[in-house]
Design an enzyme around this catalytic site. Structure first.
Site, PDB file in Angstrom:
ATOM      1  N   GLY A  47       0.830  -1.200   0.000  1.00 42.18           N
ATOM      2  CA  GLY A  47       0.000   0.000   0.000  1.00 42.18           C
ATOM      3  C   GLY A  47       0.862   1.247   0.000  1.00 42.18           C
ATOM      4  O   GLY A  47       2.093   1.173   0.091  1.00 42.18           O
ATOM      5  N   CYS A  74       5.362  -6.407   0.927  1.00 46.71           N
ATOM      6  CA  CYS A  74       5.776  -5.065   0.499  1.00 46.71           C
ATOM      7  C   CYS A  74       5.682  -4.101   1.686  1.00 46.71           C
ATOM      8  O   CYS A  74       6.515  -4.153   2.578  1.00 46.71           O
ATOM      9  CB  CYS A  74       4.948  -4.605  -0.696  1.00 46.71           C
ATOM     10  SG  CYS A  74       5.711  -3.240  -1.614  1.00 46.71           S
ATOM     11  N   LEU A  75       4.663  -3.248   1.754  1.00 43.68           N
ATOM     12  CA  LEU A  75       4.515  -2.372   2.911  1.00 43.68           C
ATOM     13  C   LEU A  75       4.402  -3.196   4.192  1.00 43.68           C
ATOM     14  O   LEU A  75       4.921  -2.800   5.242  1.00 43.68           O
ATOM     15  CB  LEU A  75       3.277  -1.483   2.751  1.00 43.68           C
ATOM     16  CG  LEU A  75       2.961  -0.550   3.920  1.00 43.68           C
ATOM     17  CD1 LEU A  75       4.105   0.418   4.178  1.00 43.68           C
ATOM     18  CD2 LEU A  75       1.658   0.200   3.689  1.00 43.68           C
ATOM     19  N   GLY A  76       3.760  -4.365   4.113  1.00 42.70           N
ATOM     20  CA  GLY A  76       3.638  -5.233   5.278  1.00 42.70           C
ATOM     21  C   GLY A  76       4.983  -5.712   5.803  1.00 42.70           C
ATOM     22  O   GLY A  76       5.140  -5.982   6.999  1.00 42.70           O
ATOM     23  N   PHE A  77       5.966  -5.835   4.929  1.00 40.19           N
ATOM     24  CA  PHE A  77       7.346  -6.166   5.310  1.00 40.19           C
ATOM     25  C   PHE A  77       7.965  -4.995   6.062  1.00 40.19           C
ATOM     26  O   PHE A  77       8.606  -5.158   7.108  1.00 40.19           O
ATOM     27  CB  PHE A  77       8.124  -6.476   4.026  1.00 40.19           C
ATOM     28  CG  PHE A  77       9.599  -6.722   4.200  1.00 40.19           C
ATOM     29  CD1 PHE A  77      10.084  -7.646   5.106  1.00 40.19           C
ATOM     30  CD2 PHE A  77      10.514  -6.045   3.407  1.00 40.19           C
ATOM     31  CE1 PHE A  77      11.460  -7.883   5.243  1.00 40.19           C
ATOM     32  CE2 PHE A  77      11.879  -6.280   3.522  1.00 40.19           C
ATOM     33  CZ  PHE A  77      12.349  -7.198   4.446  1.00 40.19           C
ATOM     34  N   GLN A  78       7.743  -3.796   5.550  1.00 44.80           N
ATOM     35  CA  GLN A  78       8.275  -2.598   6.182  1.00 44.80           C
ATOM     36  C   GLN A  78       7.603  -2.335   7.525  1.00 44.80           C
ATOM     37  O   GLN A  78       8.263  -1.933   8.487  1.00 44.80           O
ATOM     38  CB  GLN A  78       8.123  -1.415   5.229  1.00 44.80           C
ATOM     39  CG  GLN A  78       8.908  -1.605   3.929  1.00 44.80           C
ATOM     40  CD  GLN A  78       8.599  -0.568   2.863  1.00 44.80           C
ATOM     41  OE1 GLN A  78       7.867   0.387   3.114  1.00 44.80           O
ATOM     42  NE2 GLN A  78       9.149  -0.746   1.673  1.00 44.80           N
ATOM     43  N   ARG A 155       9.701   1.589  -3.915  1.00 42.05           N
ATOM     44  CA  ARG A 155      10.773   2.592  -3.937  1.00 42.05           C
ATOM     45  C   ARG A 155      11.603   2.568  -2.651  1.00 42.05           C
ATOM     46  O   ARG A 155      12.711   3.088  -2.624  1.00 42.05           O
ATOM     47  CB  ARG A 155      10.180   4.011  -4.082  1.00 42.05           C
ATOM     48  CG  ARG A 155       9.495   4.276  -5.394  1.00 42.05           C
ATOM     49  CD  ARG A 155       9.044   5.720  -5.483  1.00 42.05           C
ATOM     50  NE  ARG A 155       8.149   5.907  -6.602  1.00 42.05           N
ATOM     51  CZ  ARG A 155       8.539   6.029  -7.874  1.00 42.05           C
ATOM     52  NH1 ARG A 155       9.829   6.000  -8.154  1.00 42.05           N
ATOM     53  NH2 ARG A 155       7.656   6.183  -8.831  1.00 42.05           N
ATOM     54  N   HIS A 200       6.034  -9.289  -4.253  1.00 44.30           N
ATOM     55  CA  HIS A 200       4.601  -9.608  -4.282  1.00 44.30           C
ATOM     56  C   HIS A 200       4.382 -11.053  -4.751  1.00 44.30           C
ATOM     57  O   HIS A 200       4.141 -11.299  -5.940  1.00 44.30           O
ATOM     58  CB  HIS A 200       3.869  -8.647  -5.219  1.00 44.30           C
ATOM     59  CG  HIS A 200       3.770  -7.261  -4.699  1.00 44.30           C
ATOM     60  ND1 HIS A 200       2.689  -6.826  -3.956  1.00 44.30           N
ATOM     61  CD2 HIS A 200       4.623  -6.210  -4.779  1.00 44.30           C
ATOM     62  CE1 HIS A 200       2.865  -5.559  -3.621  1.00 44.30           C
ATOM     63  NE2 HIS A 200       4.038  -5.164  -4.103  1.00 44.30           N
ATOM     64  N   GLU A 202       1.884 -12.895  -4.386  1.00 43.95           N
ATOM     65  CA  GLU A 202       0.500 -13.137  -4.822  1.00 43.95           C
ATOM     66  C   GLU A 202       0.348 -13.003  -6.333  1.00 43.95           C
ATOM     67  O   GLU A 202      -0.561 -13.607  -6.931  1.00 43.95           O
ATOM     68  CB  GLU A 202      -0.460 -12.177  -4.102  1.00 43.95           C
ATOM     69  CG  GLU A 202      -0.399 -10.714  -4.518  1.00 43.95           C
ATOM     70  CD  GLU A 202       0.679  -9.904  -3.828  1.00 43.95           C
ATOM     71  OE1 GLU A 202       0.615  -8.661  -3.878  1.00 43.95           O
ATOM     72  OE2 GLU A 202       1.612 -10.515  -3.259  1.00 43.95           O
TER      73      GLU A 202
END
Length: 234
Positions: A47, A74-78, A155, A200, A202
């Protein structure tokens, strides 16, 4: 894409996956609900933007502290990296510079090649990239390989300056870019399943060939559910 990946994983395991959706802005405002705490697995997807970020951090903490299987993408990793930095390493206010450029602890920062980029169209790190996976890790076992190719769209990345401290807290980076510089997969030690990835998975999930990390989450969710039932019986 995540819903389809869960369908694929559920079919592979012969189980139905019930998805519940939670508004992270409401979690941020009202706190963790009994319904959220009662889930057998948690996914925080990719996201952009600041809305509901603190609710996502709270949810990652719930999963870590209560042993609920967690997959961050992605953002969930961060988010997982930020949560561990704050609540395990004591770095109050640790954040991504995407949302807090002045954070004292920039544990997630802009990719070096993105600095100075003004055209925000197709300039992010995109497409299939090779990921080297640590032999013997949970992810290597799920992928049955130590070299994988997964699609990317980001990014920002985990700041290399904090990797040693994060790994000392048990947040082990078991997947890295081919040059070893970019962190691609994180696995929390001594947890049933707390895994996150910058890519990703998925996007490549298919019937009879589910995303390995979604499959891992559902496998762990079934174990977590069985343990809950056992505790209730006892």
């Amino acid at each position: 894409s995540h819903i389809e990946a869960f369908h694929h994983a559920g079919a592979e395991l012969g189980t139905k996956v019930e998805c519940r959706f939670f508004d992270s802005e409401k979690v941020e405002k009202d706190g963790i609900t009994q319904q959220l705490a009662g889930c057998n697995g948690i996914l925080i997807p990719g996201g952009f933007g600041s809305r509901g970020i603190e609710g996502k951090v709270m949810t990652a903490r719930l999963a870590r502290e209560r042993g609920i299987p967690y997959l961050g993408v992605c953002l969930g990793f961060q988010i997982a990296t930020i949560e561990i930095s704050r609540n395990v390493l004591g770095m109050a206010g640790a954040h991504t510079t995407e949302l807090d450029p002045d954070t004292k602890y920039p544990v997630v920062d802009l990719l070096p090649e993105q600095r100075g980029v003004k055209d925000m169209g197709g300039t992010m790190r995109l497409g299939s990239q090779k990921v080297l996976v640590k032999e013997g890790s949970r992810s290597a076992k799920l992928y049955q390989s130590t070299e994988i190719f997964e699609r990317h769209r980001h990014r920002y990345e985990v700041n290399p300056d904090y990797i040693e401290r994060l790994e000392s807290a048990g947040w082990e980076f078991t997947g890295r870019s081919e040059d070893g510089v970019k962190m691609e997969i994180g696995e929390l030690k001594d947890h049933l399943f707390f895994v996150a990835c910058q890519f990703h998975p998925e996007f490549k999930s298919r019937p009879k060939r589910p995303s390995p990390l979604h499959l891992g989450l559902i496998k762990a969710a079934l174990v977590h559910k069985a343990r809950r039932v056992e505790r209730q019986v006892l």
